[in-house]
Design an enzyme around this catalytic site. Structure first.
Site, short mmCIF file in Angstrom:
data_model
loop_
_atom_site.label_atom_id
_atom_site.label_comp_id
_atom_site.label_asym_id
_atom_site.label_seq_id
_atom_site.Cartn_x
_atom_site.Cartn_y
_atom_site.Cartn_z
N SER A 468 34.06 -54.29 -11.46
CA SER A 468 34.12 -53.51 -10.48
C SER A 468 35.12 -54.37 -9.37
CB SER A 468 32.79 -52.98 -9.86
OG SER A 468 32.83 -52.36 -8.97
N ASP A 479 48.96 -57.80 -10.13
CA ASP A 479 50.10 -56.94 -9.92
C ASP A 479 51.00 -57.68 -8.82
OD1 ASP A 479 49.11 -55.04 -11.53
OD2 ASP A 479 48.12 -54.19 -9.88
N LYS A 493 34.86 -51.39 -15.56
CA LYS A 493 34.02 -50.65 -14.69
C LYS A 493 35.04 -49.98 -13.56
CE LYS A 493 30.31 -48.41 -12.66
NZ LYS A 493 30.89 -47.99 -11.30
#
Length: 698
Positions: A468, A479, A493
């Site tokens: 999460s 990224d 998740k």
């Protein structure tokens, strides 16, 4: 005995901390649906169709899956129903979709009443078997993983399954050196307890179990709470969380440790691990050890909870043992899990392997926490993950570290706000994560602070239990190219749930309908890829031999698929050259005694996971258990002695808790130390001129 997923469906949040156990028997004549439940079913249908993230519409095919899941939830071990029972009700699935649309749920109650009668019959047969001797010299095997087995065709076939089942239960206790009389008494209590607990199911319990089979057919994180369960949930949320600090789940007849909570007694003991199965619970140092195999999950939790400072003893079957292996007893002092117990912590690893000795700072972040109560009351110095990490970085900078590792292993998530703010410590202003709701609307969540607090070399350490908010942070760092991600693929998740009060959809009516925990959005990385299902793939993956074991979101039925949307607008900070780092790490790991130990553990766990049956020969079972136990102990002992630590005898009557904690810390840091070496390699390569070395800033 095999209550299976039925217990899971009764509410994941509630079972983590306890519920109120029932004591009164419910008559069969009381197990019929009422008007309130019918009305609730209609409301649930409308809410799912309108607000659930996944497109949903009732159909014959969906209704058929609901029936199959309901049977699985009630009898995942296929120990009670006969083939003809299943076929009879599957034929009614063709009209179930139209029935459910109208709120008719008679089929669910019809199935449960048959189930209760089958349980009574099986328990009677099991008790009769306890009157007979068992031959443990006979060469036969018991299939204990029966979730994909065929349903028994007749009574004779089911009798043989139960004969082996009871024999296996007896052998498990015999291997624990219990006497014949004690074993038979314990199993009598276990089997009659199955009947007793099933007879305590109310109409609300039956309804809730069916609705959760229904919602699970759509997606695994959507679930229903009946009015009574909702009330217990509210009570549990108002109480202090005094227990062992573990989230539990039901798996066949066992209560399994799903994860331990940072700062809780279970994790701090070092003797409770994810995957361990709880088979007994005792109160105090001398209280009777109560067999809890086959108990409903909330009843087990109710046994485990208790006053702060009191002792609870758990009898566990470690994850490294097969069903029927060696059990362990662990004593824990119940305690309230406080925010500060979950706080981030720091330490420094010296990395002398490189040409220049480097100091790598490590900050362990066990949860994304934020004291919302203190914040809402106006306290300016409220605790939060980001505030604590900022302070720790400042201390590490004063200690002149050369690089920083954020350790998110075992971090199951928490506050989204904290994930955003923590990311903001390491990047300039920009997007962090995208959230897409059930209507297709996409919101981009951004770093709330345009300043950057730390610009130095960065690594993020993750594992299969990083979920999460952890995945949001790790995904953003990856990224942007801001740091290197090291470890295992994360949990996966990537969905967002909200709790909906169903009463709001019937205004003016005092009837209580309960609540729905609804999946209503999905997280996407700024690159456009979802964190759902696949999680975050590390830049450098520690191949620990567990790839064949299903885990995380990938192991759940009907999980939402991985997806992609348009990327957000952001600027990649750097492209990392990973080839040299991977090569150096691989060379080290081959000769690292710590990794050899972890790989041996993984090999044994994979071997156990692949096993679906066990021998009913006492000699063979003892030899198998001793072989695995010896292998694991020898590997661990060799590693610890190489580190100058004498291994703790965990089977001794009195375990040195302080020494055990130190031993576990050394084991936990095997991966951290290699992550530090990888980051040190990156720094050395940067200093050699391949890329300018980043500086730390205030």
């Amino acid at each position: 005995m095999a209550l299976g997923r039925l217990s899971v469906a009764l509410l994941s949040a509630l079972i983590a901390f306890g519920a109120l156990a029932k004591t009164q028997e419910v008559g069969l004549a009381e197990l019929f649906p009422d008007e309130r439940q019918a009305r609730t079913m209609v409301v649930i249908n409308k809410v799912l169709e309108r607000f659930h993230y996944r497109d949903f519409a009732l159909s014959d095919a969906f209704a058929g899956e609901v029936i199959n899941n309901y049977f699985t939830d009630l009898d995942s071990g296929r120990l009670f129903f006969l083939e003809r029972d299943v076929e009879r009700f599957q034929r009614s699935a063709a009209r179930l979709d139209s029935d459910l649309a109208k709120g008719k749920i008679d089929t669910a109650f019809d199935i449960f009443r048959v189930y209760r009668m089958r349980v009574d019959s099986r328990v009677d047969y099991a008790l009769s078997l306890l009157q007979q001797p068992f031959d443990f010299e006979r060469d036969e095997r018991y299939l204990f993983k029966r979730d994909e087995a065929d349903w028994a065709a007749n009574e004779a076939e089911l009798n043989d399954i139960w004969r082996k089942r009871v024999k296996n239960d007896y052998l498990l206790l015999k291997l624990a050196d219990k006497s014949d009389e004690a074993i038979r008494e314990q199993l009598r209590e276990r089997y009659t307890g199955i009947t007793r607990r099933i007879h305590q199911f109310t109409a609300d319990d039956v309804y809730q179990a069916f609705v959760n089979a229904y919602t699970r057919t759509l997606e695994p994180h959507t679930s229903y709470m009946s009015p009574s369960t909702s009330e217990n949930f509210d009570i549990s949320m108002r109480l202090s969380l005094e227990g062992i600090g573990a989230v539990l789940r039901a798996e066949n007849e066992y209560t399994v440790i799903q994860r331990t909570i940072p700062g809780g007694p279970a994790r701090q003991s070092g003797q409770i691990q994810t995957g361990d199965r709880i088979v007994g619970v005792g109160q105090g140092l001398e209280g009777e050890m109560v067999d809890v195999v086959g108990w409903r999950l909330q009843d087990v939790v109710d046994k485990i909870r208790g006053p702060k400072g009191s002792v609870v003893r758990l009898q566990t079957l470690p994850k490294s043992e097969t069903v029927g292996g060696r059990m362990r007893e662990v004593s824990l002092v119940r305690n309230e899990i406080k925010l500060e117990d979950q706080a981030a912590q720091r330490f420094i690893i010296e990395s002398p392997e490189n040409a220049t000795a480097l100091r790598i700072g490590v900050i362990e972040v066990p949860a994304f926490y934020r004291d919302f109560r203190a914040e809402s009351s106006g306290q300016r110095d409220f605790r939060s993950t980001t505030r604590d990490v900022r302070a720790l970085i400042k201390e590490l900078k004063a200690d002149e570290i050369d690089g920083l590792i954020i350790d998110l292993r075992g971090n199951g998530g928490g506050s989204l706000t904290e994930a955003l703010e923590l990311t903001g410590l390491f990047i300039e202003e920009g997007p962090v994560v995208q959230v897409k709701d059930s209507f297709g609307k996409i919101e981009v969540e951004v770093d709330p602070d345009p300043a950057i607090f730390y610009t130095g070399p960065l690594a993020v350490l993750v594992d299969r239990n990083s979920a999460s908010a952890s995945e949001i942070f790790a995904g953003a760092i990856q990224d942007y190219g801001r740091g290197i991600i090291i470890g295992e693929p994360t949990f996966g998740k990537g969905t967002v749930q909200t709790l909906i009060d169903l009463d709001r959809y019937v205004p003016g009516d005092d009837t209580q309908l309960g609540r729905l925990r609804l999946t209503m959005a999905e997280f996407f990385r700024i690159s456009g890829a979802s964190t759902q299902l696949k999680g975050v793939e590390p830049d450098i993956n520690f191949e620990l031999g567990l790839q064949g074991i299903e885990h995380g979101e990938r192991s759940l039925d009907n999980a939402l698929p991985w997806g992609r949307i348009r990327p957000a607008e952001f600027e990649v900070k750097a492209e990392l050259d990973l080839a040299a780092l991977k090569r150096r790490s691989a060379q080290r790991i081959v000769n690292d005694d710590g990794f050899r130990m972890l790989l041996e553990q993984a090999r044994v766990l994979s071997e156990i996971e692949a096993q679906d049956q066990v021998s009913l020969s006492e000699r063979e079972r003892r030899a198998e258990s001793n072989r695995r136990d010896q292998v694991l102990k020898e590997r661990k002992a060799a590693f610890l002695r190489a580190r100058g630590i004498e291994p703790v005898d965990e089977d001794a009557d009195h375990v040195d808790e302080e020494a055990l904690e130190k031993q576990q810390e050394v084991i936990d840091r095997i991966l951290t130390r290699e992550a530090a070496r990888i980051l040190a390699d990156m720094i050395v390569l940067q200093d050699a001129g391949e890329r300018p070395r980043a500086a730390m800033s205030d």
